[in-house]
Design a protein around this motif. Structure first.
Motif, PDB file in Angstrom:
ATOM      1  N   ARG A 269       0.856  -1.186   0.000  1.00 46.83           N
ATOM      2  CA  ARG A 269       0.000   0.000   0.000  1.00 46.83           C
ATOM      3  C   ARG A 269       0.890   1.234   0.000  1.00 46.83           C
ATOM      4  O   ARG A 269       2.074   1.179   0.365  1.00 46.83           O
ATOM      5  CB  ARG A 269      -0.930   0.017   1.213  1.00 46.83           C
ATOM      6  CG  ARG A 269      -0.246   0.485   2.499  1.00 46.83           C
ATOM      7  CD  ARG A 269      -1.179   0.434   3.688  1.00 46.83           C
ATOM      8  NE  ARG A 269      -0.705   1.274   4.791  1.00 46.83           N
ATOM      9  CZ  ARG A 269      -1.098   1.148   6.046  1.00 46.83           C
ATOM     10  NH1 ARG A 269      -1.970   0.218   6.350  1.00 46.83           N
ATOM     11  NH2 ARG A 269      -0.626   1.949   6.986  1.00 46.83           N
ATOM     12  N   ASP A 272      -3.701   4.114   3.287  1.00 48.38           N
ATOM     13  CA  ASP A 272      -4.973   3.504   3.663  1.00 48.38           C
ATOM     14  C   ASP A 272      -5.551   4.377   4.773  1.00 48.38           C
ATOM     15  O   ASP A 272      -5.179   4.241   5.947  1.00 48.38           O
ATOM     16  CB  ASP A 272      -4.774   2.066   4.145  1.00 48.38           C
ATOM     17  CG  ASP A 272      -6.089   1.335   4.400  1.00 48.38           C
ATOM     18  OD1 ASP A 272      -7.079   1.999   4.757  1.00 48.38           O
ATOM     19  OD2 ASP A 272      -6.126   0.094   4.258  1.00 48.38           O
ATOM     20  N   GLU A 275      -7.509   2.548   7.735  1.00 43.96           N
ATOM     21  CA  GLU A 275      -6.625   1.815   8.647  1.00 43.96           C
ATOM     22  C   GLU A 275      -5.762   2.784   9.448  1.00 43.96           C
ATOM     23  O   GLU A 275      -5.505   2.570  10.637  1.00 43.96           O
ATOM     24  CB  GLU A 275      -5.735   0.860   7.847  1.00 43.96           C
ATOM     25  CG  GLU A 275      -5.088  -0.273   8.661  1.00 43.96           C
ATOM     26  CD  GLU A 275      -3.862   0.164   9.432  1.00 43.96           C
ATOM     27  OE1 GLU A 275      -3.563  -0.441  10.485  1.00 43.96           O
ATOM     28  OE2 GLU A 275      -3.185   1.118   8.993  1.00 43.96           O
ATOM     29  N   ALA A 278      -7.971   4.098  12.216  1.00 42.99           N
ATOM     30  CA  ALA A 278      -8.311   3.098  13.229  1.00 42.99           C
ATOM     31  C   ALA A 278      -7.119   2.719  14.108  1.00 42.99           C
ATOM     32  O   ALA A 278      -7.266   2.478  15.303  1.00 42.99           O
ATOM     33  CB  ALA A 278      -8.876   1.842  12.543  1.00 42.99           C
ATOM     34  N   SER A 279      -5.926   2.678  13.521  1.00 43.92           N
ATOM     35  CA  SER A 279      -4.750   2.232  14.265  1.00 43.92           C
ATOM     36  C   SER A 279      -4.107   3.327  15.095  1.00 43.92           C
ATOM     37  O   SER A 279      -3.272   3.054  15.954  1.00 43.92           O
ATOM     38  CB  SER A 279      -3.705   1.667  13.292  1.00 43.92           C
ATOM     39  OG  SER A 279      -3.188   2.687  12.451  1.00 43.92           O
ATOM     40  N   GLN A 281      -2.340   5.624  13.591  1.00 41.28           N
ATOM     41  CA  GLN A 281      -1.174   6.031  12.813  1.00 41.28           C
ATOM     42  C   GLN A 281      -1.235   7.512  12.467  1.00 41.28           C
ATOM     43  O   GLN A 281      -0.212   8.204  12.499  1.00 41.28           O
ATOM     44  CB  GLN A 281      -1.087   5.203  11.532  1.00 41.28           C
ATOM     45  CG  GLN A 281       0.005   5.644  10.566  1.00 41.28           C
ATOM     46  CD  GLN A 281      -0.075   4.945   9.225  1.00 41.28           C
ATOM     47  OE1 GLN A 281      -0.843   4.012   9.060  1.00 41.28           O
ATOM     48  NE2 GLN A 281       0.716   5.402   8.269  1.00 41.28           N
ATOM     49  N   LYS A 330      -8.490   7.902  19.078  1.00 37.34           N
ATOM     50  CA  LYS A 330      -7.741   6.708  19.450  1.00 37.34           C
ATOM     51  C   LYS A 330      -6.944   7.012  20.713  1.00 37.34           C
ATOM     52  O   LYS A 330      -6.066   7.875  20.709  1.00 37.34           O
ATOM     53  CB  LYS A 330      -6.790   6.304  18.316  1.00 37.34           C
ATOM     54  CG  LYS A 330      -5.910   5.094  18.615  1.00 37.34           C
ATOM     55  CD  LYS A 330      -6.698   3.804  18.597  1.00 37.34           C
ATOM     56  CE  LYS A 330      -5.768   2.596  18.763  1.00 37.34           C
ATOM     57  NZ  LYS A 330      -6.498   1.321  18.705  1.00 37.34           N
ATOM     58  N   TYR A 374       5.344   5.126  13.445  1.00 40.55           N
ATOM     59  CA  TYR A 374       4.138   5.052  12.612  1.00 40.55           C
ATOM     60  C   TYR A 374       4.354   5.740  11.266  1.00 40.55           C
ATOM     61  O   TYR A 374       3.724   5.379  10.267  1.00 40.55           O
ATOM     62  CB  TYR A 374       2.959   5.723  13.319  1.00 40.55           C
ATOM     63  CG  TYR A 374       2.167   4.831  14.242  1.00 40.55           C
ATOM     64  CD1 TYR A 374       2.262   3.448  14.178  1.00 40.55           C
ATOM     65  CD2 TYR A 374       1.288   5.369  15.186  1.00 40.55           C
ATOM     66  CE1 TYR A 374       1.528   2.635  15.019  1.00 40.55           C
ATOM     67  CE2 TYR A 374       0.550   4.565  16.026  1.00 40.55           C
ATOM     68  CZ  TYR A 374       0.669   3.196  15.945  1.00 40.55           C
ATOM     69  OH  TYR A 374      -0.054   2.402  16.779  1.00 40.55           O
ATOM     70  N   LYS A 377       4.873   3.489   8.164  1.00 37.56           N
ATOM     71  CA  LYS A 377       4.001   2.345   7.909  1.00 37.56           C
ATOM     72  C   LYS A 377       3.502   2.254   6.476  1.00 37.56           C
ATOM     73  O   LYS A 377       3.365   1.149   5.934  1.00 37.56           O
ATOM     74  CB  LYS A 377       2.799   2.374   8.865  1.00 37.56           C
ATOM     75  CG  LYS A 377       3.129   1.977  10.285  1.00 37.56           C
ATOM     76  CD  LYS A 377       1.885   1.852  11.133  1.00 37.56           C
ATOM     77  CE  LYS A 377       1.011   0.689  10.694  1.00 37.56           C
ATOM     78  NZ  LYS A 377      -0.148   0.492  11.603  1.00 37.56           N
ATOM     79  N   ASP A 378       3.190   3.382   5.846  1.00 36.54           N
ATOM     80  CA  ASP A 378       2.575   3.317   4.513  1.00 36.54           C
ATOM     81  C   ASP A 378       3.553   2.831   3.453  1.00 36.54           C
ATOM     82  O   ASP A 378       3.238   1.938   2.663  1.00 36.54           O
ATOM     83  CB  ASP A 378       2.030   4.690   4.117  1.00 36.54           C
ATOM     84  CG  ASP A 378       0.679   4.988   4.762  1.00 36.54           C
ATOM     85  OD1 ASP A 378      -0.035   4.020   5.076  1.00 36.54           O
ATOM     86  OD2 ASP A 378       0.364   6.168   4.955  1.00 36.54           O
TER      87      ASP A 378
END
Length: 471
Positions: A269, A272, A275, A278-279, A281, A330, A374, A377-378
């Motif tokens: 990816r 996103d 995601e 939600a995480s 990030q 979060k 973080y 991550k992408d």
């Protein structure tokens, strides 16, 4: 070594490759029995490990008494490279498991020897209990490593120890913490959360590469290599001419161009949004609760708001502007007990101001550290490239990936590359895959910056950021 000639990419020379048992027998040369071998190194793993598939028609497993605990010494060198530490793969490992044993026919059997570094082999057997006083950070790291971790290498045939490469020296601080029968490596991994570089960034990692052990700042790995990355790797499809390296400032451009060309890449990816939301990030808040004093802190994080404090692989922000974010969506809970921190020097610190401005204690450090990790991550990809022994994890490479369009009429090479997928990447893990006549690498590469900015620097999509303690 001018007499050597590279016939194909991935070609390597076997300088040493032997197994020594625990009974004093003469070592055996593993080149005669290896089918394939894989060795893993990772900046997020404290030591290396791997496995070797053996085809045994001489019953060496019984004749030599291979029961576990044997040492395997490997010294491989890419053909034409000089025999010096930065160019070779020279490590000793300990066999910790024998698996997948079976007969091929009535005269030959196969089995897999799993191995790890001597430091990892002994680590769980050396628990450390009680209060650990840190009066000088660098001295404590050195003593912990020399006295409790590198001693595992004493059990190998050569008895040599690995030095610990600390870059840069962490800021000086004094504190104490409770080690609850943690192993030496667990203590070292715990200390990575406290160590800050000269910019006050808590981003140290403890890991083993094919060249040695490191306690190293992630941002230092990036900043120290941006002016001259290790090499330029180019995605080249069948029949496509290679991209020139002329004019590039590279720290290791000593092998033919085909060693840095590849046509296999996995791109899971590049973004996103759901995601990332939600995480945590993209945005989150960390609530730290002191179980002793009942003090609480809430620290807000935002991937774009904090980016000015992050060291990036390239200057452009990776997360586009106007991606909806909310630091209150979060919550990450953390618990501590300040009574166990007997000198109270790295506890919760002050409550005013963000950690990135230099204020705050342990809770701010952890919130910042998490958000920085973080940010990679992408853009986390895997590439399969020809093997070379002068590489290691922690190296920065330049990736050239073409645009998905016709290149006809394009004279400037820069206009033909994809500005999102191309750029500087950090090598975070390598799986070295050796066969008797072939050597390839599966490399995981990451980045947190783009060649071009993804929209304006400032946006107001996270209105809760300042209110929740960010900034």
């Amino acid at each position: 070594m001018s007499e050597e000639i590279i016939q194909k990419v991935g070609q390597y020379e076997v300088e040493e490759f032997r197994l020594q048992n625990n009974y004093g027998h003469d070592p055996i040369i593993l080149s005669n029995f290896m089918v394939e071998m894989t060795i893993y190194e990772d900046i997020f793993s404290p030591y290396m490990h791997g496995s070797i598939l053996i085809a045994d028609s001489s019953d060496i497993i019984n004749g030599l008494g291979i029961h576990g605990g044997e040492s395997i010494t490997i010294k491989f060198r890419t053909t034409t490279l000089e025999d010096q530490p930065s160019n070779i793969f020279f490590r000793t490992f300990i066999v910790y498991a024998i698996t997948n044993r079976g007969m091929i026919n009535d005269r030959q059997q196969t089995y897999t020897l799993k191995f790890c570094s001597p430091e990892g082999y002994d680590d769980q057997t050396k628990p450390m209990a009680g209060i650990q006083n840190v009066t000088g950070f660098y001295d404590h790291l050195r003593d912990l490593f020399n006295d409790n971790i590198s001693g595992g290498r004493d059990r190998t045939e050569d008895g040599g120890r690995n030095p610990l490469d600390v870059r840069p020296w962490p800021q000086s601080m004094e504190f104490a913490y409770m080690s609850n029968n943690w192993s030496p490596v667990q203590n070292m991994m715990y200390l990575t959360k406290f160590a800050k570089n000269e910019d006050g960034i808590p981003d140290y990692l403890f890991f083993e590469s094919s060249k040695g052990y490191y306690f190293r700042s992630l941002s230092e790995m990036i900043e120290s290599q941006k002016a001259a990355p290790f090499d330029q790797y180019t995605y080249v499809q069948e029949g496509q001419p290679p991209v020139s390296k002329e004019g590039e400032s590279l720290s290791s451009n000593q092998l033919p161009p085909k060693f840095s060309q590849f046509n296999e890449i996995d791109i899971p990816r590049t973004i996103d949004v759901l995601e990332g939301q939600a995480s945590g990030q993209y945005a989150s808040n960390t609530m730290m609760v002191d179980l002793f004093s009942k003090e609480r802190q809430t620290i807000a994080s935002d991937v774009r708001g904090d980016m000015s404090a992050f060291k990036k692989t390239d200057t452009g922000l990776g997360v586009p502007a106007f991606v909806p974010r909310n630091s209150l969506q979060k919550t990450i809970m953390m618990y501590g007990n300040s009574i166990l921190n007997t000198t109270n020097k790295v506890g919760f610190g002050v409550l005013d101001g963000a950690y990135v401005q230099g204020a705050g204690g342990y809770s701010y450090a952890q919130a910042f550290r998490r958000q920085y990790l973080y940010s990679f991550k992408d853009y986390s990809f895997e590439v399969i490239v020809p093997g070379r022994t002068d590489i290691e994890v922690g190296k920065l490479i330049k990736l050239v990936y073409p645009k998905g369009t016709s290149k006809a009429g394009i004279e400037d090479q820069d206009e033909a590359i994809d500005p999102i997928l191309s750029g500087n990447y950090l090598i975070t893990s390598i799986a070295h895959r050796f066969k008797p006549t072939d050597y390839t690498m599966n490399m995981n590469i990451v980045k947190n910056g783009l060649l071009e900015q993804a929209g304006p620097t400032e946006d107001e999509m996270n209105v809760s950021y300042d209110a929740a303690g960010g900034g």
